[in-house]
Design a protein around this motif. Structure first.
Motif, PDB file in Angstrom:
ATOM      1  N   LEU A  99       2.740 -12.450  -5.513  1.00 36.91           N
ATOM      2  CA  LEU A  99       3.151 -11.312  -4.685  1.00 36.91           C
ATOM      3  C   LEU A  99       2.544 -10.023  -5.229  1.00 36.91           C
ATOM      4  O   LEU A  99       2.033  -9.190  -4.467  1.00 36.91           O
ATOM      5  N   GLY A 100       2.604  -9.870  -6.539  1.00 35.11           N
ATOM      6  CA  GLY A 100       2.015  -8.686  -7.155  1.00 35.11           C
ATOM      7  C   GLY A 100       0.528  -8.599  -6.910  1.00 35.11           C
ATOM      8  O   GLY A 100      -0.010  -7.531  -6.599  1.00 35.11           O
ATOM      9  N   ARG A 101      -0.164  -9.736  -7.029  1.00 36.48           N
ATOM     10  CA  ARG A 101      -1.612  -9.763  -6.773  1.00 36.48           C
ATOM     11  C   ARG A 101      -1.914  -9.400  -5.316  1.00 36.48           C
ATOM     12  O   ARG A 101      -2.871  -8.687  -5.023  1.00 36.48           O
ATOM     13  N   GLY A 102      -1.084  -9.894  -4.391  1.00 38.72           N
ATOM     14  CA  GLY A 102      -1.286  -9.563  -2.985  1.00 38.72           C
ATOM     15  C   GLY A 102      -1.130  -8.071  -2.728  1.00 38.72           C
ATOM     16  O   GLY A 102      -1.929  -7.465  -2.004  1.00 38.72           O
ATOM     17  N   LEU A 103      -0.103  -7.454  -3.330  1.00 43.19           N
ATOM     18  CA  LEU A 103       0.096  -6.015  -3.174  1.00 43.19           C
ATOM     19  C   LEU A 103      -1.038  -5.226  -3.817  1.00 43.19           C
ATOM     20  O   LEU A 103      -1.457  -4.179  -3.299  1.00 43.19           O
ATOM     21  N   GLN A 104      -1.528  -5.721  -4.949  1.00 41.86           N
ATOM     22  CA  GLN A 104      -2.707  -5.079  -5.543  1.00 41.86           C
ATOM     23  C   GLN A 104      -3.875  -5.086  -4.557  1.00 41.86           C
ATOM     24  O   GLN A 104      -4.600  -4.091  -4.431  1.00 41.86           O
ATOM     25  N   GLY A 105      -4.065  -6.208  -3.877  1.00 44.24           N
ATOM     26  CA  GLY A 105      -5.144  -6.305  -2.903  1.00 44.24           C
ATOM     27  C   GLY A 105      -4.965  -5.344  -1.744  1.00 44.24           C
ATOM     28  O   GLY A 105      -5.917  -4.702  -1.301  1.00 44.24           O
ATOM     29  N   VAL A 106      -3.718  -5.229  -1.254  1.00 43.15           N
ATOM     30  CA  VAL A 106      -3.435  -4.275  -0.177  1.00 43.15           C
ATOM     31  C   VAL A 106      -3.766  -2.856  -0.639  1.00 43.15           C
ATOM     32  O   VAL A 106      -4.365  -2.062   0.097  1.00 43.15           O
ATOM     33  N   GLY A 107      -3.384  -2.535  -1.878  1.00 37.75           N
ATOM     34  CA  GLY A 107      -3.704  -1.215  -2.412  1.00 37.75           C
ATOM     35  C   GLY A 107      -5.194  -0.998  -2.575  1.00 37.75           C
ATOM     36  O   GLY A 107      -5.712   0.094  -2.306  1.00 37.75           O
ATOM     37  N   ALA A 108      -5.896  -2.044  -2.988  1.00 37.52           N
ATOM     38  CA  ALA A 108      -7.349  -1.931  -3.191  1.00 37.52           C
ATOM     39  C   ALA A 108      -8.096  -1.671  -1.889  1.00 37.52           C
ATOM     40  O   ALA A 108      -9.228  -1.179  -1.909  1.00 37.52           O
TER      41      ALA A 108
END
Length: 392
Positions: A99-108
């Protein structure tokens, strides 16, 4: 002071995006071991970041056209911070980590593509080409520094503590943007008909350039993913020295991007020449890997190949960014960013499957580089001046 600080702050945006994957490449085996994951998960650890980013990038671009680049970049950075914090506290929880990695991707999604669009808004002609070349240099520096950073931090702290790098860098960028970029207060609705008309009128230029850039980054991240496992599993080299081995191909790409961006300016014909040299320079070494694939040859050939990629990217950035007006620039550039990130996302997954048979893998990689050759040939059939990179 403000004018000198702005290029540095904008340049940190692609570094943040690159860190999202490249920093993890050397420490993926540690993450797998700690989270009790099989080796088949390794590609998904990277792609859980890149796939959400690729999907969200066009929306970020469209929103930035309406509400301003700075506002959307700021929101994206806070999402990046949230995702990073979840990763920090997920050392034993796979679901929380993903989940954290997915949110990082959204932010990126609001980093590199919007940095390109912001440069297109703030700079004109020669200065724009120079800044877009500089952006790829920062991108390359991030790719060089990220594996070493990840490998070094893995020796000093637990892998999840390495994720503190993202909030710290995000906060630095937020502070820099606050002091260097004015907020865009007005908003306007996107004219979908005008956008579609513009895209179709430029499609003969945009689509092949999108595909060339995306294919190049697909090969880059796929080969780096393979190189990471090949060095560790075959030669038992880990940690800092494994990260150091990435300097050669990534350093070549960075230096070529710097050289190209500095000389490109607004010379369209020179841009086409650099693009041609880059496509050829990338494909021939990948073809030679089918004949000579020992580690020394592997390092040498991929270094040459990604030097060619370094020549291509500043040209593609300049042609795409300069070919559209400001009102549609965010979405047009972000669509390119989505294709680039799609290549980044699929590279580790595909090469994770193909690496079981290196001979076949080299042949497939060469085939993809030949696709870029044919795409360039298609572009070269243009009428002279039809795709001038500046809007008159």
């Amino acid at each position: 002071m403000r004018d000198k600080l702005l290029p540095f702050i904008i340049g940190l945006l692609p570094i943040l995006m690159v860190l999202g994957n490249s920093m993890l490449i050397p420490i993926i085996p540690r993450i797998e071991a700690d989270l009790h994951l099989s080796s088949g998960w390794s590609g998904f650890i990277l792609s859980s970041f890149t796939i959400p980013a690729a999907l969200v990038i066009p929306f970020a671009g469209a929103l930035s056209d309406r509400y301003g680049r700075k506002r959307i970049i700021t929101i994206s950075l806070w999402v990046m911070i949230l995702g990073s914090v979840l990763c920090i506290f997920s050392r034993e929880y796979v679901g929380l980590f993903m989940l954290g990695r997915g949110l990082q991707g959204v932010g990126a999604a609001g980093t590199t593509p919007l940095a390109m669009a912001l440069i297109g808004d703030l700079y004109q002609e020669q200065e724009r080409s120079k800044m877009l070349g500089s952006l790829e240099v920062f991108n390359g520096i991030g790719k060089v520094v990220a594996p070493i950073t990840g490998a070094t931090l893995a020796q000093l702290v637990l892998w999840n503590q390495s994720f503190w790098v993202f909030p710290l860098l995000s906060i630095l960028i937020l502070l820099g943007l606050r002091n260097t970029v004015e907020s865009k207060k007005e908003s306007h609705k996107m004219d979908k008909k005008a956008f579609f008309t513009l895209f179709m009128s430029k499609s003969r230029l945009l689509i092949p350039l999108y595909l060339i850039g995306g294919t190049g980054l697909f090969l880059l991240f796929g080969m780096l993913f393979y190189l990471s496992y090949h060095i560790e599993n075959t030669f038992h080299i880990d940690g800092f020295f494994k990260g150091f081995s990435f300097i050669f191909p990534l350093g070549a790409m960075t230096m070529c991007s710097y050289w190209c961006g500095k000389r490109l300016k607004t010379d369209e014909e020179l841009g086409w020449a650099y693009l041609k040299y880059g496509v050829v320079m990338m494909s021939i070494p990948l073809g030679l890997l089918n004949l000579l694939s020992a580690l020394g040859f592997l390092m040498f050939f991929i270094t040459l190949s990604f030097g060619g990629l370094g020549l291509m990217l500043p040209v593609i950035n300049t042609f795409i960014t300069g070919s559209v007006p400001e009102q549609q620039r965010g979405l047009i550039v972000s669509l390119y960013g989505a294709v680039r990130f799609g290549g980044v996302a699929m590279g580790p997954i595909a090469f994770g499957v193909w690496r079981v048979d290196p001979t076949q893998m080299y042949a497939i990689a060469f085939s993809f580089s030949i696709i870029n050759v044919f795409l360039f040939i298609f572009l070269s059939l243009r009428t002279k001046g039809e795709f001038h990179p500046e809007i008159q």
